[in-house]
Design a protein around this motif. Structure first.
Motif, PDB file in Angstrom:
ATOM      1  N   PHE A  67       0.834  -1.202   0.000  1.00 52.95           N
ATOM      2  CA  PHE A  67       0.000   0.000   0.000  1.00 52.95           C
ATOM      3  C   PHE A  67       0.872   1.257   0.000  1.00 52.95           C
ATOM      4  N   LEU A  68       1.928   1.260   0.823  1.00 52.16           N
ATOM      5  CA  LEU A  68       2.825   2.416   0.881  1.00 52.16           C
ATOM      6  C   LEU A  68       3.517   2.654  -0.451  1.00 52.16           C
ATOM      7  N   ILE A  69       3.988   1.586  -1.082  1.00 50.35           N
ATOM      8  CA  ILE A  69       4.667   1.727  -2.381  1.00 50.35           C
ATOM      9  C   ILE A  69       3.691   2.249  -3.427  1.00 50.35           C
ATOM     10  N   TRP A  70       2.465   1.701  -3.431  1.00 46.11           N
ATOM     11  CA  TRP A  70       1.447   2.178  -4.382  1.00 46.11           C
ATOM     12  C   TRP A  70       1.136   3.652  -4.153  1.00 46.11           C
ATOM     13  N   LYS A  71       0.947   4.031  -2.882  1.00 44.80           N
ATOM     14  CA  LYS A  71       0.585   5.417  -2.568  1.00 44.80           C
ATOM     15  C   LYS A  71       1.721   6.366  -2.905  1.00 44.80           C
ATOM     16  N   ALA A  72       2.952   6.010  -2.519  1.00 46.80           N
ATOM     17  CA  ALA A  72       4.097   6.880  -2.788  1.00 46.80           C
ATOM     18  C   ALA A  72       4.333   7.024  -4.292  1.00 46.80           C
ATOM     19  N   THR A  73       4.202   5.919  -5.036  1.00 42.50           N
ATOM     20  CA  THR A  73       4.379   5.975  -6.496  1.00 42.50           C
ATOM     21  C   THR A  73       3.322   6.873  -7.136  1.00 42.50           C
ATOM     22  N   LYS A  74       2.089   6.744  -6.670  1.00 42.87           N
ATOM     23  CA  LYS A  74       1.001   7.577  -7.186  1.00 42.87           C
ATOM     24  C   LYS A  74       1.271   9.062  -6.912  1.00 42.87           C
ATOM     25  N   GLU A  75       1.738   9.380  -5.698  1.00 46.22           N
ATOM     26  CA  GLU A  75       2.013  10.774  -5.344  1.00 46.22           C
ATOM     27  C   GLU A  75       3.212  11.318  -6.132  1.00 46.22           C
ATOM     28  N   ILE A  76       4.223  10.473  -6.347  1.00 41.24           N
ATOM     29  CA  ILE A  76       5.376  10.913  -7.150  1.00 41.24           C
ATOM     30  C   ILE A  76       4.920  11.226  -8.568  1.00 41.24           C
ATOM     31  N   HIS A  77       4.074  10.351  -9.133  1.00 37.16           N
ATOM     32  CA  HIS A  77       3.542  10.578 -10.481  1.00 37.16           C
ATOM     33  C   HIS A  77       2.756  11.890 -10.535  1.00 37.16           C
ATOM     34  N   HIS A  78       1.972  12.137  -9.484  1.00 33.44           N
ATOM     35  CA  HIS A  78       1.180  13.372  -9.437  1.00 33.44           C
ATOM     36  C   HIS A  78       2.083  14.604  -9.372  1.00 33.44           C
ATOM     37  N   ASN A  79       3.200  14.494  -8.599  1.00 35.43           N
ATOM     38  CA  ASN A  79       4.121  15.632  -8.482  1.00 35.43           C
ATOM     39  C   ASN A  79       4.891  15.876  -9.771  1.00 35.43           C
ATOM     40  N   VAL A  80       5.225  14.778 -10.461  1.00 29.01           N
ATOM     41  CA  VAL A  80       5.978  14.918 -11.719  1.00 29.01           C
ATOM     42  C   VAL A  80       5.073  15.405 -12.839  1.00 29.01           C
ATOM     43  N   ASP A  81       3.821  14.908 -12.851  1.00 30.16           N
ATOM     44  CA  ASP A  81       2.880  15.284 -13.913  1.00 30.16           C
ATOM     45  C   ASP A  81       1.545  15.708 -13.280  1.00 30.16           C
ATOM     46  N   PRO A  82       1.495  16.934 -12.700  1.00 28.90           N
ATOM     47  CA  PRO A  82       0.294  17.370 -11.985  1.00 28.90           C
ATOM     48  C   PRO A  82      -0.923  17.558 -12.876  1.00 28.90           C
ATOM     49  N   ASP A  83      -0.717  17.660 -14.192  1.00 32.68           N
ATOM     50  CA  ASP A  83      -1.847  17.876 -15.100  1.00 32.68           C
ATOM     51  C   ASP A  83      -2.528  16.572 -15.506  1.00 32.68           C
ATOM     52  N   ALA A  84      -2.023  15.445 -14.991  1.00 27.10           N
ATOM     53  CA  ALA A  84      -2.568  14.148 -15.417  1.00 27.10           C
ATOM     54  C   ALA A  84      -4.018  13.967 -15.006  1.00 27.10           C
ATOM     55  N   ASP A  85      -4.396  14.426 -13.776  1.00 29.68           N
ATOM     56  CA  ASP A  85      -5.791  14.297 -13.385  1.00 29.68           C
ATOM     57  C   ASP A  85      -6.390  15.682 -13.159  1.00 29.68           C
ATOM     58  N   GLU A  86      -7.245  16.085 -14.032  1.00 28.00           N
ATOM     59  CA  GLU A  86      -7.838  17.417 -13.987  1.00 28.00           C
ATOM     60  C   GLU A  86      -9.336  17.361 -13.778  1.00 28.00           C
ATOM     61  N   SER A  87      -9.819  16.303 -13.132  1.00 23.00           N
ATOM     62  CA  SER A  87     -11.251  16.216 -12.887  1.00 23.00           C
ATOM     63  C   SER A  87     -11.563  16.877 -11.557  1.00 23.00           C
ATOM     64  N   ALA A  88     -12.207  18.033 -11.571  1.00 24.82           N
ATOM     65  CA  ALA A  88     -12.566  18.744 -10.349  1.00 24.82           C
ATOM     66  C   ALA A  88     -14.031  19.112 -10.400  1.00 24.82           C
ATOM     67  N   PRO A  89     -14.907  18.211  -9.878  1.00 26.07           N
ATOM     68  CA  PRO A  89     -16.322  18.503  -9.914  1.00 26.07           C
ATOM     69  C   PRO A  89     -16.685  19.632  -8.955  1.00 26.07           C
TER      70      PRO A  89
ATOM     71  N   GLY B 114       8.153   1.193   2.611  1.00 21.84           N
ATOM     72  CA  GLY B 114       7.288   0.158   2.045  1.00 21.84           C
ATOM     73  C   GLY B 114       8.076  -1.080   1.672  1.00 21.84           C
ATOM     74  N   ALA B 115       9.234  -0.868   1.023  1.00 23.23           N
ATOM     75  CA  ALA B 115      10.076  -2.003   0.634  1.00 23.23           C
ATOM     76  C   ALA B 115      10.583  -2.762   1.862  1.00 23.23           C
ATOM     77  N   VAL B 116      10.931  -2.017   2.920  1.00 23.32           N
ATOM     78  CA  VAL B 116      11.419  -2.653   4.150  1.00 23.32           C
ATOM     79  C   VAL B 116      10.307  -3.462   4.813  1.00 23.32           C
ATOM     80  N   LEU B 117       9.076  -2.939   4.827  1.00 29.43           N
ATOM     81  CA  LEU B 117       7.950  -3.672   5.407  1.00 29.43           C
ATOM     82  C   LEU B 117       7.728  -4.997   4.673  1.00 29.43           C
ATOM     83  N   ILE B 118       7.816  -4.948   3.337  1.00 20.22           N
ATOM     84  CA  ILE B 118       7.646  -6.178   2.542  1.00 20.22           C
ATOM     85  C   ILE B 118       8.778  -7.167   2.859  1.00 20.22           C
TER      86      ILE B 118
END
Length: 258
Positions: free
Chosen positions: A112-134, A216-220
């Protein structure tokens, strides 16, 4: 009452308490970094409240787990075994596949930590990837609920790790309870300054996400019976934080000269 007075007069008990407090505070850093990163994604008016809720839940879970020590210790008993083991090192296998409930929880938490951290890194590198703001208000409420839910999940993982560490260091329940309360109080005091510092320094966000990936890697690895000395992990984190501190100082000097 007599037991408490006996512990208060025992220098060894005080030494165990100080050692355990330090260990619990260090283990709480992982929890705090995750809470800070999640809360910083929320609107400013919700951040402090979510941090307080997350840390309060961490305290409640740790105390609840301490009240069921027999159950917690039982989580280390193997549930199933795949029959695989690594070569021996210092008389112990380098890895093993006799999984206990603790191992499974650590592996799930690490993934879960690796998934969350990877998702946040992707968001920081490419902040325009998700632009859905209802609707902004609805999105804020939804994000607060989602953040608290994710904090609860990681609180469970870190709480079990924390309490098993406490059980391994002392047999006295009062010492464990005091150490946990002191450590969570330190987390509570450090939450806002750390959260604001991470929020005000974008490069620190990436460093903190890198820490979460490593944790996350250490927990695994721990779940697979690979015992990574915690000292190495925190030494690496301290070294990286020191280098980043020098970079920040260098940038500040450059801006001042400019």
């Amino acid at each position: 009452m007599n037991e408490l007075l006996h512990l208060a007069a025992d220098p060894a008990a005080w030494a165990a308490l100080v050692t355990l407090i330090v260990m619990e505070v260090v283990l709480g850093i992982d929890n705090l970094v995750f809470i800070s990163i999640l809360s910083n994604k929320l609107p400013p008016e919700h951040r402090q409240r979510v941090r307080r809720i997350g840390i309060s839940l961490a305290l409640v879970m740790r105390l609840a787990l301490l009240s069921t020590i027999a159950f917690i210790v039982g989580l280390t008993a193997p549930v199933f075994d795949l029959g695989l083991a690594g070569p021996l090192s210092h008389g112990e296998p380098t890895f093993e596949t006799a999984f206990s409930w603790r191992d499974l929880i650590l592996i799930a938490g690490g993934l879960f930590l690796i998934w969350k951290a990877t998702k946040e890194i992707h968001h920081n590198v490419d902040p325009d990837a998700d632009e859905s703001a209802p609707d902004v208000k609805t999105a804020a409420i939804s994000n607060v609920g989602g953040a608290i839910f994710q904090i609860i999940l990681l609180d469970i993982v870190f709480s079990i790790d924390s309490i098993l560490t406490a059980v391994g260091m002392t047999d006295h329940l009062p010492i464990m309870i005091v150490a946990v309360i002191v450590a969570v109080t330190v987390m509570l005091l450090a939450a806002d300054p750390l959260g604001n510092f991470i929020n005000n320094n974008p490069t620190v966000v990436m460093l903190a996400l890198g820490f979460l990936l490593m944790i996350g890697a250490v927990l695994i690895a721990e779940g697979f019976g690979v015992h990574v000395p915690k000292g190495y992990i925190y030494a690496a984190m301290a070294f990286s934080a020191g280098v980043e501190g020098l970079n920040m100082l260098s940038r500040r000097k450059g801006v001042t000269k400019g």
